[in-house]
Every structure is written in structure tokens, then in C-alpha cells.
Design a protein around this motif. Structure first.
Motif: not given
Length: 369
Positions: A137-152, A155-167
Motif C-alpha cells: 500500500q505505501r512504500p516503507n523507508f527507514p527513519g534515517f532516510k531523511q538524513l541522507i544527502n539530497p544529492s544522492v 528511489i523505492h523499489s516500486s518506482q524502479y523500472k530498469n537500469p537506464s533510469m539510474v545515474p
């Protein structure tokens, strides 16, 4: 507005995925007047949005909904397009009354009927409500995700489509369950990939190849809430995810993926792992599962760890409220294609019993739309 002006029907099913369609099959078979409301625009749309290389974790012969076996060759593992097409065929085959594009915003008690179901367009009223919105129903993330540098890139696995979308650059897939393992192997075609987390239990390939019917019979009949083994398994599944099937950590290593320990947090913008190491990555894919979201049910329904308290899908708090497709609702297979039918049939029988009581105390109410 009086009762005759309201859009009333005996039973409303919220959700037109596998759980809702299986429920619809039994409701129609038993002559219960119902409608299925789904926010998607077509059957199987949710499956179509998953990653391109996704395959089911169980062979095709164990993926059929009630009344219609999965049409793929035995022993094969259907891809997402095959599942989406199968669900489309299922709706047509049984002419199930699914109203697409109807997003349920809120459900509240009604003074004349049991429930008012409010959608993005209009309202419906019913005596029985089946919530079949599934376990994702709703993607689950660990609480520390918000502390990660926003430049990184993240995405959640539900948003992943294929390798071409990943830098370009190093990628960390967080979570070593079935989805995380499949995605890591897929990404390894074009990226340097790391996979973190403790892998879930691997069911050996020979089990399905040579013992498939016996194994399926066993998990259906013994891995459920009625047995000590099943109750123990439920705790494990809710805590750590489903077992690995048709894929293994050997496949991960063969693809060139580096396995790391579990991510424990963030230290000075770097990810900290349970072994004490600190690392940075260009991209993160969170294969950390999902969490339930029933916030739109505005009634005195009690919840435990986000899941409604029920007796095999029958609400313990609200009369006429039912659930189908929840994770381990009755057994290990409750939330998957080939197992959801058992719970759908049980809930349909509960609705039949409830309707008998309703029709005994007052004349049967007819639909008004």
C-alpha cells in the motif's frame, strides 16, 4: 436525500487487484449484488508499473485465481505483462463489475446503511464492505532516510523500472528480499551494485521442480494461523519478508553484486553498516517493502502494527467490514495470486451469513443505481 436517492448496493469491494477480483468471483457466483471500485484505469495497471524484468516468484501452475488457471506453461515464472494480461482476461471472462478510476477517499458509518463510501467523484452506500487493497500500500523507508544527502539519487523499489533510469556510479540496493535481489541483478548489467541486508530464506529450486504439488499443498494446509508452525512463520514473514524463490544469493554473486551487511544509519552523510563500515553511493534503491495504510477508514476499527484486527479477515470491531489480501491473513499464501482465493471464498461465505440475518430482520434492499 432519502434512501431511494442514494447509490446503494449490498456489497462494495475496494480494490480491483487480485484480492478484489477473487472476491468478486465468489460474490457473483453466490448471487450477491456488488461492485468493485478501483482507482486504476485498467486491470493489472499496478503490475504494469513494476520494474521491467520482474517475474513472479512461484511457477505459473500456482498463480491462478479461482475459476481460471494461469494460462502460461507449467514450470515457467510469468513476467509482469503476463500477470497484467491475465487480470484483464479475468475481468472479461467473468464480466466482473469493476468501476475503474474510482479512488476511495474515505469510508464512514451511515445512519441508514452500514457504510458510506466516498470516492473522488461520488458516494456509494452498502451493507457490506470488503477492503481488498492488498499488502503493497505505501512504500516503507527507514527513519534515517531523511538524513541522507539530497544529492544522492534515491528511489523505492516500486518506482524502479530498469537500469537506464539510474545515474552512472555505484548503486546500493537496500534490502535482500526477493525484490531487492531481482533488482540488484538487473542493475548489475550496467552498474557497480551493492546489496545490503540479511537475505530471506531460500527455497531450493528442486522443491518446485520435483516436489511442487506436495510443497504447495503443505504451505496451504499447514503454514497458517491455525498451526504452531504457521503462527511462528507469520511472525517471521511480517518481520523479514517472503522467502527467496527462483533466485538466490549465488545468482547475486554471479552477477558481480557485492553483498554488504545491513544498513544501520547515517554518520556524517555516509551510510553506516552493522559491521561498522562507512560508505557513500551515487544511487540508492530502497527494497525495504511496504507498510499498510488504512487511514481512509474512518470508523472505530482497531489496528495492530498498522494492520486491522480481524478474525481471518472479519473485522473484530465493525460489523459488516471485511478484508481480503492482507499479508498472512490466514496463511503464507494469503497475499499472492494463487492463494488469495481461499480467503476470498471464506469472506464471501461470511457475507452470505450476514445477508441472511439482514434479510430476516427487514426486506432485502435493492440496488439503486
Amino acid at each position: 436525500m432519502d434512501r431511494l436517492d442514494k447509490k446503494f448496493i449490498n456489497t462494495i469491494v475496494v480494490g480491483g487487484g487480485q484480492a478484489g477480483l477473487a472476491t468478486g468471483y465468489y460474490l457473483k457466483r453466490n448471487g450477491i449484488d456488488f461492485v468493485i471500485l478501483d482507482e486504476s484505469e485498467s486491470p493489472g495497471e499496478v503490475w504494469s508499473r513494476r520494474w521491467d524484468s520482474l517475474t513472479l516468484f512461484t511457477p505459473s501452475q500456482y498463480n491462478g485465481l479461482p475459476g481460471y488457471p494461469f494460462p502460461s506453461k507449467r514450470g515457467t515464472f510469468p513476467n509482469k505483462s503476463e500477470v497484467a494480461n491475465y487480470l484483464t482476461q479475468y475481468v472479461k471472462r467473468f464480466t466482473l463489475p469493476v468501476r475503474f478510476g474510482k479512488k476511495v477517499i474515505k469510508v464512514i458509518p451511515d445512519t441508514k446503511y452500514a457504510f458510506e463510501v466516498i470516492t473522488n467523484e461520488d458516494s456509494f452506500f452498502c451493507d457490506n464492505l470488503v477492503v481488498a487493497t492488498g499488502s503493497n500500500q505505501r512504500p516503507n523507508f527507514p527513519g534515517f532516510k531523511q538524513l541522507i544527502n539530497p544529492s544522492v539519487f534515491s528511489i523505492h523499489s516500486s518506482q524502479y523500472k530498469n537500469p537506464s533510469m539510474v545515474p552512472p556510479g555505484d548503486v546500493l540496493v537496500v534490502g535482500a528480499g526477493s525484490s531487492g535481489v531481482q533488482i540488484a541483478i538487473d542493475l548489475a548489467k550496467t552498474h557497480k551494485v551493492f546489496l545490503s541486508g540479511k537475505p530471506t530464506f531460500k527455497i531450493p529450486d528442486f522443491v518446485f521442480k520435483y516436489l511442487g504439488p506436495v510443497y504447495w499443498w503443505f504451505i496451504n494446509n499447514f503454514i497458517n494461523i491455525k498451526t504452531p508452525l504457521g503462527r511462528k512463520a507469520k511472525k517471521s514473514v511480517l518481520a523479514g519478508g517472503a522467502p527467496l524463490i527462483n533466485v538466490s544469493m549465488d545468482d547475486v554473486h554471479a552477477a558481480g553484486v557485492t553483498h554488504l551487511s545491513r544498513v544501520a544509519g547515517v554518520d556524517d552523510s555516509r551510510l553506516k553498516f552493522e559491521d561498522g563500515s562507512l560508505r557513500t553511493f551515487n544511487s540508492l534503491v530502497w527494497a525495504t517493502g511496504f507498510k499498510p495504510d488504512f487511514s481512509w477508514i474512518n470508523m472505530k476499527q482497531e489496528f495492530e502494527n498498522g494492520w486491522p484486527k480481524t478474525t481471518r479477515g472479519v473485522s473484530t470491531d465493525v460489523e459488516g467490514l471485511f478484508f481480503v489480501g492482507m499479508l498472512f491473513q490466514f496463511g503464507l499464501t494469503s497475499a499472492i495470486l494463487g492463494g488469495v482465493g481461499r480467503d476470498a471464498k471464506y469472506i464471501c461465505n461470511q457475507i452470505l451469513e450476514r445477508n441472511q440475518g439482514l434479510f430476516t430482520s427487514s426486506p432485502q434492499r435493492k440496488r439503486t443505481f
